[in-house]
Scaffold this active site. Structure first.
Site, PDB file in Angstrom:
ATOM      1  N   GLY A 154       3.405  -6.733 -36.187  1.00  0.00           N
ATOM      2  CA  GLY A 154       3.775  -8.142 -36.170  1.00  0.00           C
ATOM      3  C   GLY A 154       4.074  -8.544 -34.734  1.00  0.00           C
TER       4      GLY A 154
ATOM      5  N   GLY B  44       3.861  -5.802 -31.834  1.00  0.00           N
ATOM      6  CA  GLY B  44       3.637  -4.609 -32.634  1.00  0.00           C
ATOM      7  C   GLY B  44       2.593  -4.933 -33.687  1.00  0.00           C
TER       8      GLY B  44
ATOM      9  N   ASP C  22      16.533 -11.104 -39.557  1.00  0.00           N
ATOM     10  CA  ASP C  22      15.685 -11.391 -38.405  1.00  0.00           C
ATOM     11  C   ASP C  22      15.694 -12.865 -38.022  1.00  0.00           C
ATOM     12  OD1 ASP C  22      14.527  -9.269 -37.099  1.00  0.00           O
ATOM     13  OD2 ASP C  22      12.838  -9.089 -38.460  1.00  0.00           O
TER      14      ASP C  22
ATOM     15  N   MET D 232      -3.755  -1.309 -32.175  1.00  0.00           N
ATOM     16  CA  MET D 232      -4.242  -1.534 -30.820  1.00  0.00           C
ATOM     17  C   MET D 232      -4.710  -0.243 -30.156  1.00  0.00           C
ATOM     18  SD  MET D 232      -4.923  -3.744 -28.462  1.00  0.00           S
ATOM     19  CE  MET D 232      -4.044  -5.279 -28.845  1.00  0.00           C
TER      20      MET D 232
ATOM     21  N   GLU E  36       5.191  -2.016 -25.328  1.00  0.00           N
ATOM     22  CA  GLU E  36       5.725  -0.878 -24.588  1.00  0.00           C
ATOM     23  C   GLU E  36       4.659   0.132 -24.188  1.00  0.00           C
ATOM     24  OE1 GLU E  36       8.843   0.822 -27.014  1.00  0.00           O
ATOM     25  OE2 GLU E  36       9.524  -1.190 -27.568  1.00  0.00           O
TER      26      GLU E  36
END
Length: 386
Positions: free
Chosen positions: A206, A204, A146, A278, A325
């Site tokens: 993270g 997300g 990453d 969330m 998204e």
């Protein structure tokens, strides 16, 4: 290049509390994929797959190391055919790993040595390597990092305002979510932004921001570890170093307790006192849930402003990741607060989750790009098997 129709590439993406997986054909078409969520911390893991599987997967005492063998043996291998290569998302590559690399015992050891820099992720990445090694002996495995996408950021942005001897010993800003941003960059030409200044938000459990110029990372909100930058599901993001010192004192010098606070008890979860998810917070009528969402949006808008300053402006904004998204109310709040930057929200498009979120008359445009780290992993695996 792999050319047998029976050969399959397996991408394993072990996150802090989840495992994403996907099988790809040689031309990078998904043949099977899935997600195990809610791993660890007393939760009961839940499995969903593209074949329609939707079930609890083990009990609340399960961790990544115990979920992975069963996932590979019972779910993945029966649908895989012949697996020619396995790719793993590795969160931290340090300064040593700036490109995909075939995993050997020495490479695995090098990845393990970086665990203190990503303790909430690196052990799970290693568990994926170990489970695949046992299930698929002799099959090439590739580590995909990453941090690699951000390795070209200017030194003045990578180093910290400390004596430079610390930077020479590896204390620099690395940046994360690079595989996600690599996928975003690959999609920019199709959006009309192959060149220009783009701010991508990976949101997300993270969360981070990447500022790109011509598809190349030039600014990132995350730093030495995945704790920095944005408020996240369970992590606090940017904190005053003095607050960190105070917390260590309040915990009697117990750095392990403070680390647990930062990695598992902060962010949306800590502020709301309810959840780091969330979806749960947006559905709740509790005041602290609404306050946590408000704080999340406020921090995100501030960091977008910082990224715009770092790039010398912005031409487009990208939302990606589970929140980016799917959380239309969050996108709406963010874009409304960014109207001064030239983003005019199209409320209907946003509610419908359309690709473009701004009006045709908007000076600047915002888009959704679905995260697909697994596709990037598969492509990097194929590149090393050529």
């Amino acid at each position: 290049m792999i050319d047998s129709p029976h050969n399959t590439l397996l991408a394993l993406n072990c996150g802090s509390s989840s495992i994403k997986f996907a099988l790809f054909t040689p031309d990078f078409q998904r043949s099977f994929s899935g997600l195990v969520e809610a791993i660890g911390h007393g939760q009961t893991p839940k499995l969903k797959t593209s074949a329609g599987d939707n079930m609890e997967f083990g009990g609340p005492d399960q961790d990544h190391a115990s979920v992975l063998p069963r996932l590979i043996d019972e779910i993945i291998l029966p649908r895989a055919g012949t697996i020619s290569g396995v790719g793993h998302r590795i969160v931290h590559g340090g300064e040593r790993f700036n490109a995909p690399v075939r995993i050997t015992p020495a490479i695995r050891q090098g990845i393990a040595e970086l665990t203190p820099l990503a303790p909430g992720h690196q052990p799970h990445n290693l568990a994926g390597i170990d489970a695949a090694t046992r299930a698929l002996p002799g099959v090439p495995q590739i580590a995909c990092f990453d941090t690699a996408f951000h390795s070209g950021i200017a030194t003045v942005r990578r180093e910290m305002p400390l004596p430079r001897s610390y930077a020479r010993n590896g204390l620099i800003r690395y940046g994360f979510h690079g595989l996600s941003y690599e996928h975003v960059a690959a999609n920019l030409p199709g959006l009309g932004f192959a060149s220009g200044r783009v701010i991508a938000c990976h949101l997300g459990n993270g969360c981070s921001i990447c500022g790109m110029i011509d598809g190349v990372s030039r600014w990132t909100s995350m730093g030495f570890t995945p704790l920095d930058g944005l408020m996240m599901g369970q992590r606090p993001g940017r904190l005053d170093p003095g607050a960190v010192l105070w917390l260590i004192e309040q915990h009697g010098g117990d750095t392990a307790a403070v680390s647990k606070l930062f990695y598992h008890q902060s962010g949306l979860s800590g502020v709301s006192g309810l959840s780091g998810d969330m979806r749960t917070l947006l559905a709740s009528d509790q005041p602290d849930a609404a306050f946590a969402v408000e704080m999340f949006v406020d921090r995100l808008v501030q960091e977008i402003g910082g990224a715009a300053a770092g790039l010398g402006g912005v031409d487009a904004l990208i939302f990606s990741g589970g929140i980016g998204e799917n959380a239309a109310p969050v996108r709406a709040m963010v874009l409304e607060k960014l109207e001064w930057l030239g983003f005019n929200l199209d409320g209907a498009a946003n509610s419908a989750g359309e690709k473009r979120l701004t009006t045709g008359e908007s000076e600047r445009h915002a888009f959704i790009v679905e995260a697909d780290e697994e596709r990037i992993i598969a492509q990097e695996v194929a590149g090393l098997l050529d």
